[in-house]
Design a protein around this motif. Sequence first.
Motif, PDB file in Angstrom:
ATOM      1  N   LEU A  50       0.824  -1.215   0.000  1.00 20.33           N
ATOM      2  CA  LEU A  50       0.000   0.000   0.000  1.00 20.33           C
ATOM      3  C   LEU A  50       0.855   1.261   0.000  1.00 20.33           C
ATOM      4  N   GLY A  51       2.130   1.115   0.363  1.00 15.55           N
ATOM      5  CA  GLY A  51       3.010   2.274   0.350  1.00 15.55           C
ATOM      6  C   GLY A  51       3.080   2.962  -0.997  1.00 15.55           C
ATOM      7  N   VAL A  52       2.922   2.205  -2.094  1.00 16.92           N
ATOM      8  CA  VAL A  52       2.970   2.846  -3.413  1.00 16.92           C
ATOM      9  C   VAL A  52       1.787   3.792  -3.594  1.00 16.92           C
ATOM     10  N   HIS A  53       0.664   3.494  -2.955  1.00 17.15           N
ATOM     11  CA  HIS A  53      -0.496   4.373  -3.080  1.00 17.15           C
ATOM     12  C   HIS A  53      -0.326   5.636  -2.242  1.00 17.15           C
ATOM     13  N   ALA A  54       0.458   5.553  -1.170  1.00 19.43           N
ATOM     14  CA  ALA A  54       0.830   6.775  -0.457  1.00 19.43           C
ATOM     15  C   ALA A  54       1.676   7.666  -1.355  1.00 19.43           C
ATOM     16  N   PHE A  55       2.602   7.053  -2.111  1.00 16.03           N
ATOM     17  CA  PHE A  55       3.395   7.810  -3.068  1.00 16.03           C
ATOM     18  C   PHE A  55       2.506   8.482  -4.113  1.00 16.03           C
ATOM     19  N   PHE A  56       1.484   7.778  -4.565  1.00 13.74           N
ATOM     20  CA  PHE A  56       0.582   8.350  -5.571  1.00 13.74           C
ATOM     21  C   PHE A  56      -0.117   9.601  -5.038  1.00 13.74           C
ATOM     22  N   VAL A  57      -0.618   9.530  -3.809  1.00 14.00           N
ATOM     23  CA  VAL A  57      -1.297  10.683  -3.217  1.00 14.00           C
ATOM     24  C   VAL A  57      -0.323  11.863  -3.094  1.00 14.00           C
ATOM     25  N   LEU A  58       0.872  11.595  -2.597  1.00 13.94           N
ATOM     26  CA  LEU A  58       1.879  12.645  -2.465  1.00 13.94           C
ATOM     27  C   LEU A  58       2.197  13.262  -3.815  1.00 13.94           C
ATOM     28  N   SER A  59       2.313  12.443  -4.830  1.00 13.68           N
ATOM     29  CA  SER A  59       2.644  12.940  -6.160  1.00 13.68           C
ATOM     30  C   SER A  59       1.567  13.881  -6.676  1.00 13.68           C
ATOM     31  N   GLY A  60       0.303  13.470  -6.558  1.00 12.03           N
ATOM     32  CA  GLY A  60      -0.792  14.333  -7.011  1.00 12.03           C
ATOM     33  C   GLY A  60      -0.820  15.651  -6.269  1.00 12.03           C
ATOM     34  N   ASN A 194      -5.310   2.741  -9.405  1.00 13.87           N
ATOM     35  CA  ASN A 194      -3.962   3.309  -9.454  1.00 13.87           C
ATOM     36  C   ASN A 194      -3.962   4.824  -9.634  1.00 13.87           C
ATOM     37  N   TYR A 195      -5.094   5.392 -10.001  1.00 14.41           N
ATOM     38  CA  TYR A 195      -5.147   6.829 -10.285  1.00 14.41           C
ATOM     39  C   TYR A 195      -5.981   7.609  -9.269  1.00 14.41           C
ATOM     40  N   VAL A 196      -6.757   6.905  -8.464  1.00 12.02           N
ATOM     41  CA  VAL A 196      -7.611   7.569  -7.488  1.00 12.02           C
ATOM     42  C   VAL A 196      -6.788   8.371  -6.488  1.00 12.02           C
ATOM     43  N   GLY A 197      -5.702   7.799  -5.993  1.00 12.69           N
ATOM     44  CA  GLY A 197      -4.883   8.479  -5.001  1.00 12.69           C
ATOM     45  C   GLY A 197      -4.307   9.784  -5.518  1.00 12.69           C
ATOM     46  N   MET A 198      -3.834   9.792  -6.760  1.00 11.74           N
ATOM     47  CA  MET A 198      -3.276  11.023  -7.322  1.00 11.74           C
ATOM     48  C   MET A 198      -4.350  12.089  -7.475  1.00 11.74           C
ATOM     49  N   LEU A 199      -5.565  11.671  -7.829  1.00  8.86           N
ATOM     50  CA  LEU A 199      -6.670  12.629  -7.927  1.00  8.86           C
ATOM     51  C   LEU A 199      -7.043  13.182  -6.552  1.00  8.86           C
ATOM     52  N   PHE A 200      -7.029  12.343  -5.527  1.00  8.68           N
ATOM     53  CA  PHE A 200      -7.282  12.835  -4.164  1.00  8.68           C
ATOM     54  C   PHE A 200      -6.213  13.856  -3.772  1.00  8.68           C
ATOM     55  N   GLY A 201      -4.956  13.564  -4.089  1.00 12.52           N
ATOM     56  CA  GLY A 201      -3.889  14.503  -3.775  1.00 12.52           C
ATOM     57  C   GLY A 201      -4.044  15.817  -4.519  1.00 12.52           C
ATOM     58  N   TYR A 256      -7.815   3.908   1.732  1.00 14.57           N
ATOM     59  CA  TYR A 256      -6.454   4.143   2.204  1.00 14.57           C
ATOM     60  C   TYR A 256      -5.907   5.457   1.640  1.00 14.57           C
ATOM     61  N   SER A 257      -6.112   5.689   0.346  1.00 15.76           N
ATOM     62  CA  SER A 257      -5.634   6.916  -0.296  1.00 15.76           C
ATOM     63  C   SER A 257      -6.289   8.151   0.297  1.00 15.76           C
ATOM     64  N   LEU A 258      -7.568   8.040   0.614  1.00 15.05           N
ATOM     65  CA  LEU A 258      -8.279   9.164   1.226  1.00 15.05           C
ATOM     66  C   LEU A 258      -7.702   9.484   2.607  1.00 15.05           C
ATOM     67  N   LEU A 259      -7.394   8.456   3.379  1.00 15.87           N
ATOM     68  CA  LEU A 259      -6.807   8.674   4.704  1.00 15.87           C
ATOM     69  C   LEU A 259      -5.440   9.356   4.597  1.00 15.87           C
ATOM     70  N   ILE A 260      -4.639   8.946   3.619  1.00 17.89           N
ATOM     71  CA  ILE A 260      -3.343   9.606   3.396  1.00 17.89           C
ATOM     72  C   ILE A 260      -3.562  11.072   3.045  1.00 17.89           C
TER      73      ILE A 260
END
Length: 381
Positions: A50-60, A194-201, A256-260
């Motif tokens: 799941l750490g990769v999805h934390a990276f996605f949120v940070l990137s967005g 794979n793209y939801v986290g970046m959109l949340f960010g 998970y991405s939303l929580l990050i």
Amino acid sequence: MGERGTAISFEDFQGTRNFGALDGLRAISVFLVFSDHFGGIGWTRFSGWLGVHAFFVLSGFLITTLLLRERDGTGRISLKAFYIRRTTRLLPLYLLVLLAVLALSYLAQDGTWEQMKAATPYYLTLLNEMANVAPLHMTWTLGVEWKYYLVWPTLLVAFGTTLRSGLATVGFCLAALAMIDIGGFRWDLLLPQNYVGMLFGSALALLMNSRRTFALVRGLMNHGTAIALVVALLVVHRRFPVIAGRIGDASAIALYSLLIAMLIPALVASRTWVARALASKPLVFVGHRSYAMYLVQYVAAHTVIAVLPAPTIVGGTLLFLSFTLALVLSDQLYRWFEKPITDWGHRWAKAVKQAALSKTPLPGCDAAAAALGPAGKRSPL
């Protein structure tokens, strides 16, 4: 409203160029990824992938914040400058590691050489998700991020960078991803989760870039909320199979991405205990080198396996030795290769923006110099 003394002002947030706590979060995330790949059964139960999805949120969050600050400072967004920064930040080190792995695989003359020969056309075109299992298969995340970099900034420029238009674009993209998921469409190049986290960010960046909506997220900038979010993230990591069994993998990843994303305000715009802990020097040190560590992880692990007797390299031993060796290798790459090229890319991007402004100056561009930053110094965003 945040607790007294924890939340910073909107002006202070806008003036902040270094988000040390986010580097700390990168460090935690890259360790989680290592734990999933090399920790064995004892560690995989923590769902470190799941750490990769934390990276996605940070990137967005970070790329959108940079784009919005550029617009505020210069009156426009230079896509050319953006792609110069991203290209020089990501591709030189990636290509160096790719060449090194190709050479090592060729010298080994084992199954990895055949795997790399089959996967390299995808690696060279950043269609990494399409490659079969090979020594660099973890770079599928780079393929995902690069596609987001190609699409999101273009949409932002095309449909407007105001708060309303930006959030509407995020909403449209999320709705499209939901329709794809509901419809059961499965294609490696476009997996919705794979793209939801970046959109949340990106949505969070839009909210925090407006004074009015910045005030709305101040409730997340306090000790209690930050700790509660950390606990919730730990629960998701530990109980992900159970959660996914109830709501589905894609929804669990979105949760998970939303929580990050909800944790980020307490890290970048507050003085919470969590932010202070993540901004510690050791974690920031690792965070700065996390991209290189991510790329060299299998080189480090196979080096450990080749050097040490087999009985000693199981579970936590392999994890910590691989992580340590990757950090040592990455430190050298960061100092002598990655950072110099990235700094050069930022100077190049700055020159491109200044040249564009000098040709067609806009009203209010006096703030451009501040937005571009000091000469020769790159923004960590």
